[in-house]
Design a protein around this motif. Structure first.
Motif, PDB file in Angstrom:
ATOM      1  N   TYR A  67      33.558  27.455  88.278  1.00  0.00           N
ATOM      2  CA  TYR A  67      32.715  28.611  87.969  1.00  0.00           C
ATOM      3  C   TYR A  67      32.518  28.733  86.458  1.00  0.00           C
ATOM      4  O   TYR A  67      31.405  29.003  85.984  1.00  0.00           O
ATOM      5  CB  TYR A  67      33.340  29.883  88.529  1.00  0.00           C
TER       6      TYR A  67
ATOM      7  N   LEU B 137      36.458  32.461  94.673  1.00  0.00           N
ATOM      8  CA  LEU B 137      35.016  32.500  94.474  1.00  0.00           C
ATOM      9  C   LEU B 137      34.211  31.862  95.593  1.00  0.00           C
ATOM     10  O   LEU B 137      32.981  31.933  95.588  1.00  0.00           O
ATOM     11  CB  LEU B 137      34.675  31.817  93.144  1.00  0.00           C
TER      12      LEU B 137
ATOM     13  N   ASN C 165      37.011  38.022  92.212  1.00  0.00           N
ATOM     14  CA  ASN C 165      35.818  37.832  93.041  1.00  0.00           C
ATOM     15  C   ASN C 165      34.903  39.050  92.941  1.00  0.00           C
ATOM     16  O   ASN C 165      33.687  38.918  92.722  1.00  0.00           O
ATOM     17  CB  ASN C 165      36.252  37.595  94.489  1.00  0.00           C
TER      18      ASN C 165
ATOM     19  N   ALA D  71      33.239  39.317  89.465  1.00  0.00           N
ATOM     20  CA  ALA D  71      32.150  38.340  89.317  1.00  0.00           C
ATOM     21  C   ALA D  71      30.930  38.769  90.122  1.00  0.00           C
ATOM     22  O   ALA D  71      29.786  38.691  89.635  1.00  0.00           O
ATOM     23  CB  ALA D  71      32.620  36.958  89.760  1.00  0.00           C
TER      24      ALA D  71
ATOM     25  N   GLU E 132      38.323  25.962  91.619  1.00  0.00           N
ATOM     26  CA  GLU E 132      37.088  26.731  91.781  1.00  0.00           C
ATOM     27  C   GLU E 132      36.870  27.666  90.598  1.00  0.00           C
ATOM     28  O   GLU E 132      35.728  27.913  90.200  1.00  0.00           O
ATOM     29  CB  GLU E 132      37.058  27.487  93.106  1.00  0.00           C
TER      30      GLU E 132
ATOM     31  N   ARG F 177      29.947  26.287  85.372  1.00  0.00           N
ATOM     32  CA  ARG F 177      28.591  26.705  85.743  1.00  0.00           C
ATOM     33  C   ARG F 177      28.107  27.851  84.856  1.00  0.00           C
ATOM     34  O   ARG F 177      26.924  27.920  84.510  1.00  0.00           O
ATOM     35  CB  ARG F 177      28.556  27.115  87.219  1.00  0.00           C
TER      36      ARG F 177
ATOM     37  N   LEU G  40      30.495  31.674  93.599  1.00  0.00           N
ATOM     38  CA  LEU G  40      30.269  30.261  93.318  1.00  0.00           C
ATOM     39  C   LEU G  40      29.017  29.737  94.020  1.00  0.00           C
ATOM     40  O   LEU G  40      28.476  28.699  93.645  1.00  0.00           O
ATOM     41  CB  LEU G  40      31.500  29.450  93.740  1.00  0.00           C
TER      42      LEU G  40
ATOM     43  N   LEU H 155      23.246  31.791  87.357  1.00  0.00           N
ATOM     44  CA  LEU H 155      24.295  32.547  86.684  1.00  0.00           C
ATOM     45  C   LEU H 155      23.889  32.952  85.272  1.00  0.00           C
ATOM     46  O   LEU H 155      24.711  33.469  84.509  1.00  0.00           O
ATOM     47  CB  LEU H 155      25.590  31.727  86.620  1.00  0.00           C
TER      48      LEU H 155
END
Length: 302
Positions: free
Chosen positions: A253, A178, A151, A154, A249, A256, A225, A230
Motif C-alpha cells: 500500500y 488492507l 484499515n 485508510a 500488504e 502504491r 488496497l 490513490l
C-alpha cells in the motif's frame, strides 16, 4: 512474549466465540505498562452514522488549542475499544503534545461493513467541524489507526477525498489490514501464517465477521488496497512489523501511495509482531513507536 500469552492461557481468537474473544483481549491488554497521567481525560459522545458514539479525549494542556489526532482502534473490527487502547493513547497525547480523541465505532459482527467505516467518517467530520468541543486546533487534523483501525483510517481518507473533505494533514497506518485474508497471496501471509501474536486463521476469522459477503471484499472502502486511484490522499506514515502476516500488504500500500504521488514514509519494526503498540509492558518496540509518532506529530511545530 508468546510464552507469556501461553502462560496466561490466551487462546487463538478464531477458536472462540465473539464474547470469549473480547474477554481474551482484556487479559492481553493487562500486560500493558502502567498508565501515565494526562492533564485532562474525559469521556464524550460524538455523532456516528446511526447515533452517538463513545469517545475519550486526552488533552495534555487544556488551556491550549493543540493539533487534533483522531485515533481509530484495532481489534479486527470485532474486538477493542476505548478501554484496551487507553494507555497507548495517554502516552501518545503526552509525548506528542496533541489532543488525542479515541473513537469507539460500532463493531462487527453486530454491525458489519460499511457501518464501522461510516461511523468513522461521520465522527471525523464532526470533530473537524467542532474542534472546540475537545479543545483542539481546527487547522491541524491527523488520522491514526492500528490494524483494523488502520484499515478504517485508510478507507476514511478515501471517503473524505471523494466526499468533500475535510482533508487530514496526515494518515498514520500502524500494521494495517488492507485486503481480505482468505485471498491474500503475500509472502508474509505464508511465512507468518502461524504468528507470532496474529495468525492467518485469526485474520480470516476477523474478515469473515466484518464483511457481509465475499463480494464486499472487492470494495475499496472495505479493502483500500483494492482502490484504483490513490492520488490526492493525505501524506502517509505506514508502520509495519517484521513478523506480521500483514507486513507485505502494508508495504504494498505504501508503494502504491508513492506511485500515486502521495508523500509516504515507511518504517519496518524488526523483531516486532502484530499489535505490538498495545503491548508496551512486554515489547520495547512499543515505546519506540510512541516516540516515533510523537516526533512526527510534533514536526513543524517546534
Amino acid at each position: 512474549m508468546t510464552a507469556r500469552l501461553r502462560a496466561a492461557q490466551v487462546a487463538s481468537y478464531h477458536t472462540l466465540t465473539v464474547p470469549q474473544a473480547r474477554a481474551v483481549l482484556e487479559r492481553v491488554t493487562a500486560m500493558q505498562a502502567p498508565e501515565v497521567p494526562v492533564a485532562e481525560v474525559r469521556d464524550v459522545l460524538v455523532p456516528g452514522a446511526a447515533g452517538q458514539l463513545p469517545a475519550r479525549v486526552y488533552h495534555p494542556a487544556p488551556t491550549r488549542r493543540l493539533p487534533l489526532v483522531v485515533y481509530v482502534h484495532g481489534g479486527g473490527w470485532v474486538l477493542g475499544g476505548i478501554e484496551p487502547a487507553d494507555r497507548p493513547c495517554r502516552r501518545l497525547a503526552v509525548a506528542s503534545d496533541c489532543v488525542v480523541v479515541s473513537v469507539e465505532y460500532r463493531r462487527a459482527p453486530e454491525t458489519q461493513f460499511p457501518g464501522p467505516l461510516e461511523d468513522c467518517v461521520r465522527a471525523v467530520r464532526w470533530l473537524a467541524d467542532n474542534p472546540q468541543a475537545v479543545g483542539a486546533d481546527a487547522e491541524h487534523l491527523v488520522l491514526l489507526g492500528d490494524s483494523a483501525g488502520g484499515n478504517l483510517v485508510a478507507a476514511t481518507a478515501l471517503c473524505l477525498r471523494d466526499g468533500g473533505g475535510p482533508r487530514a494533514d496526515r494518515q498514520i497506518l500502524l500494521y494495517p489490514c488492507l485486503a481480505p485474508a482468505r485471498t491474500s497471496t503475500f509472502a508474509s501471509y505464508e511465512r507468518y501464517a502461524d504468528g507470532p501474536l496474529m495468525t492467518r486463521a485469526e485474520m480470516e476469522w476477523f474478515w469473515d465477521h466484518y464483511l457481509p459477503s465475499e463480494a464486499d471484499g472487492e470494495d475499496p472502502r472495505a479493502a483500500p488496497l483494492r482502490a484504483v486511484d490513490l492520488s490526492g490522499l493525505p501524506p502517509a506514515t505506514v508502520v509495519v512489523a517484521e513478523l506480521d502476516p500483514l507486513r507485505d500488504e502494508g508495504l504494498a500500500y505504501a508503494d502504491r501511495l508513492r506511485a500515486a504521488g502521495v508523500p509516504t514514509e515507511v518504517t519496518v519494526y524488526q523483531g516486532a509482531a502484530h499489535g505490538f503498540w498495545w503491548l508496551d509492558g512486554e515489547m520495547r518496540q512499543a515505546s519506540e513507536l510512541t516516540e516515533q509518532l510523537a516526533r512526527r506529530l510534533r514536526a513543524g511545530r517546534e
